[in-house]
Design a protein around this motif. Structure first.
Motif, PDB file in Angstrom:
ATOM      1  N   GLY A 198      41.061  34.094  46.490  1.00  0.00           N
ATOM      2  CA  GLY A 198      41.613  32.766  46.115  1.00  0.00           C
ATOM      3  C   GLY A 198      42.948  32.860  45.626  1.00  0.00           C
ATOM      4  O   GLY A 198      43.538  33.957  45.935  1.00  0.00           O
ATOM      5  N   THR A 199      43.402  32.046  44.540  1.00  0.00           N
ATOM      6  CA  THR A 199      44.650  32.114  44.022  1.00  0.00           C
ATOM      7  C   THR A 199      44.178  32.388  42.379  1.00  0.00           C
ATOM      8  O   THR A 199      43.012  32.073  42.007  1.00  0.00           O
ATOM      9  N   GLY A 200      45.132  32.599  41.617  1.00  0.00           N
ATOM     10  CA  GLY A 200      44.679  32.813  40.048  1.00  0.00           C
ATOM     11  C   GLY A 200      44.501  34.259  39.733  1.00  0.00           C
ATOM     12  O   GLY A 200      44.261  35.238  40.313  1.00  0.00           O
ATOM     13  N   SER A 201      44.203  34.303  38.549  1.00  0.00           N
ATOM     14  CA  SER A 201      44.017  35.599  37.805  1.00  0.00           C
ATOM     15  C   SER A 201      42.561  36.207  38.476  1.00  0.00           C
ATOM     16  O   SER A 201      42.351  37.367  38.159  1.00  0.00           O
ATOM     17  N   ASN A 202      41.530  35.565  38.763  1.00  0.00           N
ATOM     18  CA  ASN A 202      40.282  35.879  39.139  1.00  0.00           C
ATOM     19  C   ASN A 202      40.266  36.457  40.472  1.00  0.00           C
ATOM     20  O   ASN A 202      39.075  36.895  41.256  1.00  0.00           O
ATOM     21  N   ALA A 203      41.470  36.165  41.214  1.00  0.00           N
ATOM     22  CA  ALA A 203      41.373  36.398  42.747  1.00  0.00           C
ATOM     23  C   ALA A 203      41.316  37.715  42.886  1.00  0.00           C
ATOM     24  O   ALA A 203      42.076  38.651  42.465  1.00  0.00           O
ATOM     25  N   VAL A 243      41.431  45.184  45.556  1.00  0.00           N
ATOM     26  CA  VAL A 243      41.854  44.836  44.236  1.00  0.00           C
ATOM     27  C   VAL A 243      40.845  44.004  43.678  1.00  0.00           C
ATOM     28  O   VAL A 243      40.739  42.945  44.079  1.00  0.00           O
ATOM     29  N   GLN A 244      39.848  44.594  42.580  1.00  0.00           N
ATOM     30  CA  GLN A 244      38.795  43.929  42.202  1.00  0.00           C
ATOM     31  C   GLN A 244      39.451  42.871  40.993  1.00  0.00           C
ATOM     32  O   GLN A 244      38.856  41.935  41.014  1.00  0.00           O
ATOM     33  N   SER A 245      40.306  43.572  40.386  1.00  0.00           N
ATOM     34  CA  SER A 245      40.937  42.715  39.372  1.00  0.00           C
ATOM     35  C   SER A 245      42.258  42.897  39.050  1.00  0.00           C
ATOM     36  O   SER A 245      42.649  44.225  39.174  1.00  0.00           O
ATOM     37  N   ALA A 246      43.124  42.350  38.907  1.00  0.00           N
ATOM     38  CA  ALA A 246      44.591  42.470  38.947  1.00  0.00           C
ATOM     39  C   ALA A 246      44.997  42.099  37.391  1.00  0.00           C
ATOM     40  O   ALA A 246      46.181  42.341  37.088  1.00  0.00           O
TER      41      ALA A 246
END
Length: 164
Positions: free
Chosen positions: A56-61, A98-101
């Motif tokens: 998806g998009t955003g910080s949780n992608a 990438v699980q969390s950016a």
């Protein structure tokens, strides 16, 4: 009076990209279909295939990339990291997840370049407009080098952008 009719079964073009990347990471089934793309490049005798997408998009992608670097053209076949069974022993297949950016606590995993944990990318179809295949492996944490994450049942069918 009996009448028979037949319909011609439409030929499904298997080279049509659906721009999908799916995989099971640990026990989670994920789709990385946002901005799913593939780039096929050739520069001075170096060949690269990069398939990537996001959840998806955003910080949780979350994001995934499947890459093969080679001294020879990338063709249909199985590429295994640190394996002589690759179509080209000079190829370097790699899977990154990438699980969390998050900038404060990034969590990313990459194919184990030591060869302890195998990563395999199989190209089932490749052309200048589409690439399809499968992938799996055990990835190692980029942060501590010991935590692992399994990726299984990976599949991709993505349109290709070629670069000379």
């Amino acid at each position: 009076m009996l009448a028979f009719s037949s319909c011609k079964k439409s030929d499904k073009n298997s080279s049509t990209a659906s721009n999908t990347i799916t995989v099971t990471v640990g026990s989670s089934n994920l789709s990385f279909n946002t901005a799913a793309t593939a780039v096929l490049a050739n520069s001075s005798g170096s060949y690269v295939l990069l398939v990537s997408g996001a959840t998806g998009t955003g910080s949780n992608a979350q994001a995934i990339s499947i890459a093969i670097d080679s001294e020879n053209p990338i063709v249909k076949g199985t590429y295994t990291l640190n394996s002589s069974t690759s179509p080209d022993a000079t190829s370097f297949p790699q899977i990154s997840y990438v699980q969390s950016a998050s900038t404060t606590n990034p969590v990313s995993f990459t194919s184990d370049i030591t060869g302890t944990n195998a990563s395999t990318i199989t190209i089932t179809s490749i052309s200048s407009t589409n690439v399809q295949g499968t992938f799996n492996g055990v990835l190692v944490s980029d942060q501590d080098g010991t935590t692992t994450k399994s990726v299984t049942d990976g599949k991709f069918n993505v349109a290709v952008t070629s670069h000379p």
